[in-house]
Design a protein around this motif. Structure first.
Motif, short mmCIF file in Angstrom:
data_model
loop_
_atom_site.label_atom_id
_atom_site.label_comp_id
_atom_site.label_asym_id
_atom_site.label_seq_id
_atom_site.Cartn_x
_atom_site.Cartn_y
_atom_site.Cartn_z
N ASP A 150 0.87 -1.17 0.00
CA ASP A 150 0.00 0.00 0.00
C ASP A 150 0.92 1.22 0.00
O ASP A 150 1.44 1.63 1.04
N VAL A 151 1.15 1.78 -1.17
CA VAL A 151 2.13 2.86 -1.34
C VAL A 151 1.46 4.19 -1.05
O VAL A 151 0.42 4.53 -1.64
N ARG A 152 2.07 4.94 -0.16
CA ARG A 152 1.55 6.25 0.22
C ARG A 152 2.68 7.27 0.23
O ARG A 152 3.81 6.95 0.60
N ALA A 153 2.38 8.48 -0.16
CA ALA A 153 3.36 9.56 -0.09
C ALA A 153 3.58 9.92 1.38
O ALA A 153 2.62 10.07 2.15
N LEU B 112 2.17 18.68 -3.04
CA LEU B 112 0.85 18.35 -3.57
C LEU B 112 0.95 17.47 -4.81
O LEU B 112 0.18 16.51 -4.95
N ILE B 113 1.88 17.77 -5.71
CA ILE B 113 2.01 16.99 -6.94
C ILE B 113 2.41 15.56 -6.62
O ILE B 113 1.84 14.59 -7.17
N LYS B 114 3.38 15.38 -5.73
CA LYS B 114 3.83 14.03 -5.38
C LYS B 114 2.71 13.25 -4.71
O LYS B 114 2.52 12.06 -5.00
N PHE C 147 -0.46 13.62 -5.17
CA PHE C 147 -1.44 13.26 -6.20
C PHE C 147 -0.94 12.11 -7.06
O PHE C 147 -1.68 11.17 -7.37
N VAL C 148 0.36 12.18 -7.44
CA VAL C 148 0.93 11.14 -8.29
C VAL C 148 0.92 9.79 -7.59
O VAL C 148 0.52 8.76 -8.16
N ILE C 149 1.36 9.76 -6.31
CA ILE C 149 1.49 8.49 -5.58
C ILE C 149 0.15 8.02 -5.05
O ILE C 149 -0.27 6.87 -5.27
N ASP C 150 -0.57 8.89 -4.32
CA ASP C 150 -1.79 8.47 -3.63
C ASP C 150 -2.97 8.26 -4.57
O ASP C 150 -3.89 7.49 -4.25
N VAL C 151 -2.96 8.94 -5.71
CA VAL C 151 -4.09 8.81 -6.63
C VAL C 151 -3.68 8.02 -7.89
O VAL C 151 -4.23 6.96 -8.19
N GLY C 152 -2.67 8.55 -8.60
CA GLY C 152 -2.30 7.94 -9.88
C GLY C 152 -1.72 6.56 -9.74
O GLY C 152 -2.25 5.57 -10.27
N TYR C 153 -0.61 6.44 -9.00
CA TYR C 153 0.06 5.14 -8.88
C TYR C 153 -0.82 4.13 -8.15
O TYR C 153 -0.85 2.94 -8.52
N ASP C 154 -1.52 4.59 -7.13
CA ASP C 154 -2.38 3.67 -6.37
C ASP C 154 -3.48 3.11 -7.27
O ASP C 154 -3.80 1.91 -7.21
N PHE C 155 -4.06 3.95 -8.13
CA PHE C 155 -5.11 3.48 -9.04
C PHE C 155 -4.56 2.46 -10.03
O PHE C 155 -5.16 1.41 -10.28
N LEU C 156 -3.38 2.75 -10.61
CA LEU C 156 -2.79 1.83 -11.57
C LEU C 156 -2.40 0.51 -10.90
O LEU C 156 -2.61 -0.56 -11.47
#
Length: 777
Positions: A728-731, A737-739, A741-750
């Protein structure tokens, strides 16, 4: 085209079995016509239609027609013939071509790679060889230039990221072209109906017919093309002969003097007369080289010489004759007596228009098929190199190398292809979109090739500058003409590439951060040694496979697992499946095996190495090879030589083969087919099999080795459990804010929506343990 990066579908040979005999070369040249040149050979269907301005029919002179023909001739001569056939094809990576082949070469000649788990042992692979510019001794000046460029790239991380982004941009444009090429090829072929129907009818028929053909094309992908692949080359050859004959007929019947337009002087006259309009029309002329990248991308399925022979002897002259024939016809028909725009079919004699239409549709389907399969191949390469979420890869043929099918990508391509076909309903806007994707890929290849010339071929920087200035200027001119039509369709490849670029970069960034967290939190070997031979727990029968991305050290997931369960298997294997920047890894070099701790601990590390074009075996075959490689490690002297060093370092590993002399396969009792030797298995395993060991009666094997092999055999018979980490990867707190969003939303969804490890796809759920762990990256 794998398009760029590639590996188009329908190849008929394994690159490891290519021979240099003329018979084999000519056979490969014949087969390449159906795989490599389907897209390029159908370009006459839409080039003139997308090039000429709306009022060309009312022109009283032939300057525009001659100018366009001159541009087409010299573009075909300079880009596909000179650039690709004589220069770029030499930049192969162990016989492979495409974007990732060039990037792989650069990664091996300079430490600019994006694979974080590289090892010095990888450089000892037989396929890790470096280029020397064709075998000649490199000049001292070239070596010095290569050293300077290498040092510059290795010192500046910004340059390394720019290089990665450049490679990803080319790959994304290839995927975008996988959407646009089938649409424009099929739609242009079907557009011949407009000359056989009234205007009121054909506009209601073209789009549905094109969509129907596209749906059938994508729906049949999961069957593979090996059953009908033998028809590809005859279809393309028939099409090339057809357009050649029509071209010769039109030349002699309408304008025998059209050859004068081959002079470059007519390009100057064309631009001088048309000015901005002529410059914008270059976006249509560009389409004459659509599919040229396939010559390089599909190199791995054929050979350099076979592709060169096929292009120079068949494809190039056929295309030139076809374009000259169309120009000859148009030079005598400035006023077309219909409301339809200029197209290929107006120059076809009416008596043979229907047969030509049928052949054109078949050729368009063949060209589209190669593009689609090539898109599958490039996505598989991206996934294997941690630049794309893991997807399900199905090999549709056990005999034809490189034929794969990816269900998710297939249906996504189909929906996008139908959307642009229905949305545009016009070959001009489809051409604008396709042209920008094609020229962007070519620009990326030119940029990467300039670095290959210096770093890999050890040529002077002057040679690289000349290459990028000459071809880069030509391609930049076409790129600007395509980009200016942003609102007229060119926005589509840009939008698609932007979306895929975000997906690929987010996945790569998240994977890299996750690996860095594993490195920072790995457990020392001293911790394991302090647990004692039983690791402080009860050791139960069986083999425990702990999946990890680390190539050294003990992953934090192991201690997390140890604090929650009171028992471990009698044999523990830390398994790392990694990609290396080479196309293939030979089976005998696949596994790196080492020991963690003293011999009595029965803890091993096994690293399975795969190239970006390697085929991953199914779980039964992989399991057999894995266990047999450990057995071979125990039996060989590598086990004894690394044991003394294991207390201080677990990085001492040995390359071992699959140990087939120790292993046999027994058929499942329920299988009536009888036993089969593991050496005879060529295709995916259908019958359930199990591995048993035949302990050699060797006088050189001591009792401890025999005991260890016996215990491994008993553990294998007891069963194998797969311990997978559920991250479970979390920033981490304080991140921007960008990081976040990238980790908690983008990478987690993928991560939640991608496939698991390739070898674990068909593992029974009862044999799998998932250990959850939070990664604060």
């Amino acid at each position: 085209m794998d398009l760029e990066g590639g590996g188009g579908g329908g190849a008929y040979t394994n690159p490891e079995k290519k021979k240099d005999s003329w018979r084999m070369v000519l056979t490969l040249a014949y087969q390449s016509l159906g795989v490599v040149y389907g897209d390029l050979s159908t370009s006459p269907l839409y080039v003139y239609k997308n090039t000429f301005a709306e009022d060309i029919e009312h022109s009283e002179t032939n300057e525009e027609i001659y100018g366009v023909l001159s541009f087409v001739f010299w573009t075909l001569t300079l880009v596909p013939l000179l650039k690709y056939v004589f220069i770029v094809l030499r930049a192969d990576d162990n016989g492979e071509g495409g974007t990732f082949a060039l990037y792989s070469l650069l990664c091996r000649h300079a430490r600019v790679g994006f694979l974080p788990n590289g090892q010095l042992a990888d450089e000892e692979l037989s396929t890790y060889k470096k280029m020397d510019g064709g075998g000649a001794t490199p000049p001292s000046g070239g070596v010095a230039a290569a050293s300077r460029i290498k040092l510059l790239l290795e010192r500046h991380q910004v340059l390394q990221r720019l290089l990665l982004i450049l490679a990803l941009l080319g790959t994304c444009m290839v995927i975008g072209d996988g959407v646009l090429t089938p649409a424009i090829s099929v739609f242009s072929a079907v557009s011949g109906l407009e000359l056989s129907m009234s205007k009121e009818h054909h506009k209601y028929v073209e789009v549905p017919v094109a969509c129907l053909i596209l749906v059938i094309l994508f729906a049949l992908q999961h069957y593979g093309t090996h059953r009908v692949g033998f028809l590809f080359a005859p279809i393309v050859i028939t099409w090339l002969l057809c357009i050649s004959v029509i071209g010769v007929y039109n030349i002699f019947h309408w304008n025998p003097h059209v050859y004068q337009a081959l002079s470059p002087y007519y390009m100057y006259k064309f631009l001088k007369k048309t000015q901005r309009g002529g410059w914008m029309s270059l976006g249509g002329i560009l389409l004459c080289i659509t599919g040229s990248e396939a010559m390089f991308a599909d190199l791995g399925h054929f050979s350099q010489l076979s592709i060169q022979i096929a292009f120079t002897s068949m494809v190039y002259p056929s295309l030139i004759l076809a374009y000259m024939g169309q120009a000859a016809y148009l030079s005598k028909h400035h006023i077309i007596e219909s409301d339809y725009r200029i197209g290929f079919y107006v120059s076809v004699p009416e008596q043979i228009r229907w047969p030509v239409l049928a052949i054109a549709i078949l050729a368009a389907v063949v060209g589209s098929q190669a593009v689609i399969t090539g898109t599958f191949s490039i996505i598989k390469q991206c996934s294997s190199l941690s630049c794309f979420p893991r997807v399900k890869v199905i090999h549709t043929s056990s005999k034809v190398h490189g034929q794969i099918y990816i269900p998710e990508i297939n249906w996504m391509l189909m929906m996008l292809c139908l959307a642009v076909t229905v949305g545009f309903r016009d070959t001009k806007r489809l051409g604008n979109a396709s042209g920008l994707a094609v020229i962007t890929v070519m620009l990326v290849t030119t940029c990467l090739m300039s670095l290959v010339i210096v770093l890999c071929w050890h040529k002077s920087i002057f040679s690289a500058v000349c290459f990028i200035l000459f071809f880069g200027t030509i391609e930049a001119l076409y790129f600007s003409a395509s980009l200016i039509k942003f609102l007229e369709g060119a926005w589509v490849p840009i939008a698609l590439s932007f979306i895929f670029m975000i997906i690929m970069y987010v996945w790569h960034y998240g994977t890299l951060k996750k690996y860095e967290f594993d490195i920072q939190n790995k457990i020392s070997i001293d911790w394991l040694l302090s647990l004692g031979p039983n690791l402080g727990f009860v050791r139960v029968r069986g083999i425990g496979l702990i999946h990890t991305e680390l190539v050294s050290g003990i992953p934090a997931i192991f201690s997390h697992f140890a604090t929650n369960l009171p028992a471990f298997h009698q044999v523990l294997v830390f398994l790392c499946i990694k990609s290396v920047p080479v196309p293939y890894v030979h089976p005998e070099e696949r596994f790196l095996v080492g020991r963690i701790g003293p011999k009595e601990y029965r803890v091993y590390r096994c690293i399975a190495r795969y190239g970006y074009r390697d085929v991953h075996k199914d779980d039964l075959e992989f399991e057999k090879d894995l266990v047999c490689s450990i057995a071979e490690f125990i039996r060989s002297g590598a086990s004894r030589t690394t044991m003394e060093q294991s207390d201080k370092s677990n990085d001492k590993m040995a390359v071992v083969g699959a140990g087939l002399q120790l292993c046999e396969e027994d058929a499942d009792p329920s299988d009536t087919a009888g036993p089969s030797s593991s050496r005879e298995i060529q295709s995916p395993v259908i019958r359930r099999k199990k591995v048993r060991f035949v302990l050699p009666e060797s006088p050189h094997m001591d009792s401890s080795e025999r005991e260890e092999l016996q215990e491994l055999m008993e553990a294998r018979e007891a069963g194998m459990a797969f311990i997978l980490g559920h991250a479970d990867v979390r920033a981490k707190s304080g991140s921007g804010l960008i990081k976040r969003f990238v980790i908690d939303v983008g990478y987690d969804f993928l991560r939640r929506n991608c496939r698991g490890p390739a070898y674990a796809v068909s593992i029974p759920h009862a044999s799998t343990l998932e250990v959850g762990m939070v990664y604060n990256v």
